[in-house]
Scaffold this active site. Structure first.
Site, short mmCIF file in Angstrom:
data_model
loop_
_atom_site.label_atom_id
_atom_site.label_comp_id
_atom_site.label_asym_id
_atom_site.label_seq_id
_atom_site.Cartn_x
_atom_site.Cartn_y
_atom_site.Cartn_z
N GLY A 55 45.59 8.84 1.19
CA GLY A 55 46.87 9.42 1.62
C GLY A 55 46.72 10.17 2.93
CD GLU A 106 38.98 10.51 1.67
OE1 GLU A 106 39.48 11.64 1.75
OE2 GLU A 106 39.64 9.51 1.30
C1 5RP Z 1 42.55 11.60 2.10
C2 5RP Z 1 42.56 11.52 0.63
C3 5RP Z 1 42.94 12.73 -0.14
O1 5RP Z 1 41.89 13.09 -0.96
C4 5RP Z 1 44.14 12.43 -0.95
O2 5RP Z 1 45.17 11.97 -0.08
C5 5RP Z 1 44.64 13.65 -1.71
O3 5RP Z 1 45.07 14.61 -0.81
P1 5RP Z 1 45.60 16.03 -1.28
O4 5RP Z 1 44.46 16.74 -1.89
O5 5RP Z 1 46.09 16.65 -0.01
O6 5RP Z 1 46.73 15.78 -2.25
O7 5RP Z 1 42.27 10.51 0.05
O8 5RP Z 1 42.27 10.36 2.68
#
Ligand code: 5RP
Length: 232
Positions: free
Chosen positions: A98, A105
């Protein structure tokens, strides 16, 4: 309790698994940011760890908190990665990306002996797919890649809009690796491991946000308390 407080609680619980001398993968996003901040406090208090950040944003945060950093070129393996998620199902399949950091990651998670996913409990779902699946792609030949992706979605019983992620300035969002992201609005992913495998076979796809078999523990913070689930 606010969503942000829940995220911080999940981060604090994951911190209990950190031991002196560990090599840590540092996740990205607002939940992982809490973890980095809390870890920084422990480092200031004398904890001896070293971290590998999963994004430039996390690198900047970690540096701000005085966390010593290294890279996967300088160490063999990581003991533990702690990272957030966009969706988690009961089989520990996870959607990430997201925030657009999915490639680093996944590289960091795959180089770790253990991955703990931290989230507020709204991220826990019966079936993945309501959150649009981020797919990191090479801009070259994008139409061909999109057609191949549509075919894979059809093969796995899905369809849906594919949207090129935009940055604030309405140009395509560019990842830390210099690629673009297509967000696939699938609604429901019936077979996440199969979809992951098929997406991996498309040449223009650099990586996708399905993390299969990587999360070993999930820490979910909700208004009723914290739920910790470990993969058997
Ligand atoms: C970023 C990610 C984040 O871990 C994922 O989007 C969750 O984000 P948040 O902790 O802000 O809800 O995968 O690439």
């Amino acid at each position: 309790m606010t969503m942000d407080e829940l995220k911080r609680q999940a981060a604090a619980r994951a911190l209990e698994h950190v031991r002196d001398g560990m090599k840590l993968g540092l996740g990205s996003g607002s939940t992982a940011k809490h973890f980095v901040e809390l870890l920084g406090e422990r480092v200031r208090g004398g904890l001896n760890i070293i971290g590998v950040p999963t994004s430039e944003a996390t690198r900047a945060d970690a540096q701000r908190w005085g966390i010593p950093l290294t890279s996967l070129d300088d160490i063999d393996r990581l003991d533990l990665t702690v990272d957030g998620a966009d969706e988690i199902d009961p089989f520990f399949n996870v959607i990430k990306g997201g925030g657009g950091a999915l490639l680093r990651e996944k590289i960091v998670a795959a180089a770790s002996d253990r991955m703990i996913v931290i989230a507020d409990d709204s991220k826990f779902v019966e079936t993945l797919g309501r959150f649009p699946l981020p797919v990191e792609v090479i801009p070259f030949g994008l139409s061909a890649t999109r057609r191949a992706m549509a075919q894979v979605f059809a093969e796995t019983g899905g369809s849906g809009q594919m949207v090129i992620r935009k940055a604030g300035n309405s140009h395509a969002f560019v990842t830390d690796g210099g690629h673009w992201i297509i967000d696939a609005h699938l609604g429901r992913i019936a077979d996440a491991p199969r979809l992951a495998e098929l997406l991996n076979s498309i040449p223009g796809v650099v990586e996708h946000g399905l993390f299969i078999g990587l999360a070993g523990m999930v820490v979910l913070a909700g208004s009723q308390g914290i739920r910790v689930v470990e993969r058997p």
